[in-house]
Scaffold this motif. Structure first.
Motif, PDB file in Angstrom:
ATOM      1  N   THR A 272       0.858  -1.187   0.000  1.00 30.57           N
ATOM      2  CA  THR A 272       0.000   0.000   0.000  1.00 30.57           C
ATOM      3  C   THR A 272       0.889   1.232   0.000  1.00 30.57           C
ATOM      4  OG1 THR A 272      -1.721  -1.162   1.245  1.00 30.57           O
ATOM      5  CG2 THR A 272      -1.825   1.239   1.198  1.00 30.57           C
ATOM      6  N   PRO A 273       0.944   1.977  -1.096  1.00 33.05           N
ATOM      7  CA  PRO A 273       1.771   3.184  -1.128  1.00 33.05           C
ATOM      8  C   PRO A 273       1.179   4.278  -0.231  1.00 33.05           C
ATOM      9  CG  PRO A 273       0.496   3.001  -3.150  1.00 33.05           C
ATOM     10  CD  PRO A 273       0.246   1.748  -2.386  1.00 33.05           C
ATOM     11  N   VAL A 274       1.900   4.625   0.821  1.00 35.47           N
ATOM     12  CA  VAL A 274       1.405   5.576   1.808  1.00 35.47           C
ATOM     13  C   VAL A 274       2.401   6.719   1.942  1.00 35.47           C
ATOM     14  CG1 VAL A 274       0.630   5.922   4.189  1.00 35.47           C
ATOM     15  CG2 VAL A 274       0.297   3.701   3.080  1.00 35.47           C
ATOM     16  N   THR A 275       1.906   7.935   1.942  1.00 36.09           N
ATOM     17  CA  THR A 275       2.737   9.108   2.249  1.00 36.09           C
ATOM     18  C   THR A 275       2.249   9.711   3.554  1.00 36.09           C
ATOM     19  OG1 THR A 275       1.271  10.551   0.971  1.00 36.09           O
ATOM     20  CG2 THR A 275       3.170   9.599  -0.186  1.00 36.09           C
ATOM     21  N   LEU A 276       3.193  10.132   4.383  1.00 38.90           N
ATOM     22  CA  LEU A 276       2.886  10.681   5.695  1.00 38.90           C
ATOM     23  C   LEU A 276       3.366  12.117   5.760  1.00 38.90           C
ATOM     24  CD1 LEU A 276       1.990  10.397   8.682  1.00 38.90           C
ATOM     25  CD2 LEU A 276       4.298   9.538   9.185  1.00 38.90           C
TER      26      LEU A 276
END
Length: 395
Positions: A272-276
């Motif tokens: 799951t490509p996640v940016t924070l």
């Protein structure tokens, strides 16, 4: 409880024996005119002695009144006055005055009773010995027992009131403890849901990836599955430890904002490509927040990422946290992705309710809604003013 019941039974039997002895002793004393030491009778009997039937009858009447003195102190006073008038029995008057004052603890009733006793006692004593004899006799028989009885009765009522307040405070404390336990169990249930859902979903996704690769990178994926499983066991062990009465609650800090990076990394490794993004309104790094707020934010992000893996596998997701001195804003937005039933991840339907309750207890609000582009967004606002946090969060 058994020891207390046994003690109460012993005290009850002792009290019964004392009542019997007192009733019999006062009845005999009255029938014998207190040993015949004084003669203040209003009636002159032939030979100086009252008839046996009269003495025996008044003795039995006084004995019965003494037996019932705690429930009917006024009856004992009437019987005592009758015994004094007919037989010059003054010992029962002492007991009657003391009992009435002690059982009623009423200055008004005691004053009326004392007036009646003084009127009955002083007349024959005055006739026989004058004022010098009547004043000490009236004081000794009518006033002193009443004052002692008032002191004992008032003190008993005071102690009973203190005991009742202590018992009420104990009951209220027990109710607060029960509420705290209930709240803590609800908190643990939410934490267990979050931990199990997040970690198990990662394990299932890695197992699916292992199956898809048909043995390629099996060692690497197996290590990841093992690491995730150990993390899940550690968190579950910490939560279950709270439920054990014979163990102290774990003292390890709860996950917060500092752990979000590891959380999103785990989701990236699961596909799951996640940016924070974590910043305040001016663009600076987010300041330190209360522990309750950080833990709630962590659980919201954890639940949101678990839902993405279950319902929108592989969807690009953005986690953004911003804050002002008064308010924290959190949004987790994912694009439209592939549905996730093939991964075998069931939905219990309690995740969103649980995180919404967490935010509500902090005085904030949480919304979950689909986006126009076909994705999904979870947004929360949490006040950072400690006074805004609801009292239910206090443990």
């Amino acid at each position: 409880m058994e020891l207390s019941s046994r003690y109460t039974a012993v005290v009850g039997r002792f009290r019964l024996v004392v009542d019997v002895l007192v009733a019999v002793g006062v009845a005999v004393s009255t029938a014998t005119r207190d040993g015949g030491s004084a003669n203040f009778a209003y009636v002159d009997y032939p030979g100086g002695q009252p008839p046996l039937w009269l003495a025996a009858s008044l003795g039995l009447l006084v004995g019965a009144a003494v037996w019932q003195r705690r429930r009917r102190p006024e009856l004992l006073l009437v019987a005592a006055l009758a015994a004094f008038v007919a037989l010059s029995a003054w010992i029962v008057l002492l007991l009657a005055q003391f009992t009435l004052a002690e059982r009623t603890a009423s200055w008004r009733k005691t004053a009326v009773a004392t007036t009646a006793v003084l009127a009955v006692v002083i007349v024959p004593v005055w006739r026989m010995g004058g004022a010098d004899a009547s004043a000490p006799m009236g004081l000794a028989i009518g006033v002193v027992p009443a004052l002692i009885g008032l002191y004992v009765g008032t003190r008993r009522e005071l102690l009973a009131g203190l005991r009742e307040r202590a018992e009420r405070a104990e009951r209220e404390q027990q109710q607060r403890v029960e509420r705290a336990r209930s709240d803590e169990r609800a908190q643990i249930a939410r934490d267990m849901h979050d931990v199990v859902t997040h970690r198990v979903s990662l394990i299932v996704l890695h197992a699916t990836a292992l199956e898809a690769t048909k043995g390629d990178n099996a060692v690497t994926i197996g290590r990841q599955i093992g690491a995730i499983g150990r993390e899940a066991l550690t968190e579950l062990r910490s939560l279950v430890g709270v439920l054990r009465a014979d163990e102290a609650a774990p003292t390890a800090p709860q996950p917060g904002l500092a752990d979000l990076e590891a959380l999103t990394d785990a989701s990236r490794r699961a596909g799951t490509p996640v940016t924070l993004e974590t910043a305040d309104a001016t663009g600076a790094a987010a300041p330190a927040l209360p522990a309750l707020v950080e833990h709630a934010v962590y659980r919201v992000v954890q639940e949101a990422l678990s839902n993405v893996r279950k319902h929108a596998a592989g969807a690009r997701t953005r986690v953004r946290i911003s804050s002002t001195p008064q308010l924290l804003h959190l949004t987790v937005t994912n694009e439209q992705g592939a549905a996730g039933p093939e991964h075998g991840l069931p939905s219990g339907g309690h995740g969103l309710l649980g995180i919404a309750e967490r935010i509500r207890l902090l005085g904030g609000a949480l919304e979950a809604r689909p986006t126009p582009e076909g994705g999904f967004e979870i947004s929360a606002q949490v006040p950072l003013d400690p006074n805004a946090v609801r009292t239910e969060t206090v443990r």
